[in-house]
Design an enzyme around this catalytic site. Structure first.
Site, PDB file in Angstrom:
ATOM      1  CB  CYS A  74       3.033   8.042   2.167  1.00  0.00           C
ATOM      2  SG  CYS A  74       3.141   7.101   3.744  1.00  0.00           S
TER       3      CYS A  74
ATOM      4  CB  CYS B 192      -0.837   9.499   9.390  1.00  0.00           C
ATOM      5  SG  CYS B 192       0.646   8.787  10.576  1.00  0.00           S
TER       6      CYS B 192
ATOM      7  CD  GLU C 240      -3.016  -1.274   2.310  1.00  0.00           C
ATOM      8  OE1 GLU C 240      -3.019  -0.018   2.850  1.00  0.00           O
ATOM      9  OE2 GLU C 240      -3.819  -1.938   2.349  1.00  0.00           O
TER      10      GLU C 240
ATOM     11  CB  CYS D 295      -0.438   1.689  14.088  1.00  0.00           C
ATOM     12  SG  CYS D 295       0.280   1.268  12.424  1.00  0.00           S
TER      13      CYS D 295
ATOM     14  CB  CYS E 168       4.589  -3.148  11.216  1.00  0.00           C
ATOM     15  SG  CYS E 168       5.725  -2.225  12.347  1.00  0.00           S
TER      16      CYS E 168
ATOM     17  CB  CYS F 257       2.084   1.463  17.372  1.00  0.00           C
ATOM     18  SG  CYS F 257       3.944   1.498  17.295  1.00  0.00           S
TER      19      CYS F 257
HETATM   20  S1  SF4 Z   1       3.199   2.770  14.054  1.00  0.00           S
HETATM   21 FE1  SF4 Z   1       2.487   1.143  13.044  1.00  0.00          FE
HETATM   22  S2  SF4 Z   1       3.752   0.712  11.000  1.00  0.00           S
HETATM   23 FE2  SF4 Z   1       4.821   2.167  12.519  1.00  0.00          FE
HETATM   24  S3  SF4 Z   1       6.280   1.083  13.714  1.00  0.00           S
HETATM   25 FE3  SF4 Z   1       4.289   1.079  14.983  1.00  0.00          FE
HETATM   26  S4  SF4 Z   1       3.313  -0.700  14.101  1.00  0.00           S
HETATM   27 FE4  SF4 Z   1       4.773  -0.252  13.007  1.00  0.00          FE
END
Ligand code: SF4
Length: 316
Positions: free
Chosen positions: A74, A303, A57, A88, A81, A85
């Site tokens: 972007c 974001c 993406e 996210c 990932c 977080c």
């Molecule tokens: S914000 Fe999302 S993409 Fe960025 S490091 Fe944290 S979990 Fe990974």
């Protein structure tokens, strides 16, 4: 949001040496096919399908005095990932795999060659933590910088990190003064940051501050501090004062981002007045700060919203 638009492009990824007049060998990457294009206003999210069946993406953001003059792209550095977080969307996927340098550069090629975008800036703020795939990220930056056909110099590239200090130091050691660094901070203290960003339990804010201080910023430049404002969690005026104190003495600019909810998010969007007040406290404390206008939220292109749970399920 307009409906998805299928782009009937079929291509495979290949690389080939080209003479770019540089000692560095630039390579051409043909983009993977684009499976979906989702537009929300002027923001365009597009998804390329890899041969192993995953989606990469990327998001095109219009820029310029008259928007749509040119674009910031972007790009993603990973599929999924592992950093977890809590706010996210990408974190919900877990890490599926790293992208190759071809696949990173291929996002630029697709934006330009297939969608006709004028890409001037590239930001590593899509899916993934760039420092967890730093070899490929460095190779892709090198190729974008050196190839005159692509014309994306390092001063127009930003690498955004969750705060992996060894990665910041590795980039710093390259002495690329004009490569921009962004740090996703999102909290004014270790208590809050550890709650929403697991990396902080391993690399707390004092260590992160030292790594930021060592990064070679060009004269007049700054490290971008990304701060997602989440209602009732990190958006109070005392948090702004604490943040300003933490950043004092560092060449930084805070980018305030009103939270873009992920799917099934436990968090809320902050009030407009709260965002304004937070920014004002920072500026009163002498801290450079601006806010990012929310774009692409409806297309899940804003974001922290990239990533698809379907990809996770396909892997299972
Ligand atoms: S914000 Fe999302 S993409 Fe960025 S490091 Fe944290 S979990 Fe990974």
């Amino acid at each position: 949001m307009s409906p998805d638009t299928s782009i009937p492009i079929v291509a495979t990824t290949r690389t080939a040496g080209v003479n770019c007049g540089s000692a560095h060998e630039a390579r051409v990457a043909e983009p993977f096919p684009i499976a979906r294009v989702v537009r929300d206003g002027d923001v365009t999210k597009f998804c390329q399908v890899t041969p192993d069946g995953y989606e990469i993406e990327s998001v095109l953001i219009p820029m310029g005095a008259r928007e749509n003059t040119w674009h910031t792209l972007c790009v993603s550095s990973q599929i999924g990932c592992k950093r977890g977080c809590t706010f996210c969307q990408t974190a919900q996927m877990g890490l599926i795999r790293n992208l190759t340098a071809d696949e990173i550069v291929g996002q630029v090629e697709a934006a330009r060659g297939v969608l006709g975008a004028t890409v001037r800036n590239v930001v590593f703020m899509g899916m993934g933590e760039p420092m967890d795939n730093l070899d490929a990220v460095i190779e892709s930056i090198t190729r974008l910088h050196h190839d005159p056909a692509r014309q994306i110099p390092r001063r127009r590239i930003t690498v955004s990190t969750v705060g992996r200090c060894d990665g910041i130091r590795r980039l710093a050691a390259l002495r690329w003064r004009r490569l921009n660094l962004a740090v996703s901070l999102n909290a004014p203290n270790d208590t809050i940051r550890s709650q929403i960003m697991p990396i902080n339990r391993v690399e707390p804010m004092a260590e992160l501050r030292r790594a930021i201080a060592e990064y070679p910023v060009r004269a007049g430049g700054h490290v971008l501090i990304e701060y997602v404002l989440i209602r009732g969690l990190n958006d109070a005026s005392e948090h702004a004062r604490e943040l300003a104190a933490y950043l004092r003495g560092l060449p930084t600019c805070v980018n305030l981002i009103p939270y873009n909810p992920r799917q099934n998010s436990p968090y809320d969007v902050p009030d407009e007045e709260t965002v304004v007040a937070f920014q004002q406290v920072l500026m009163n404390a002498g801290q450079l700060a601006f806010r990012r206008n929310t774009k692409g939220r409806a297309a899940m292109a804003a974001c922290g919203q990239l990533g698809t749970l379907a990809a996770r399920r396909r892997q299972a």
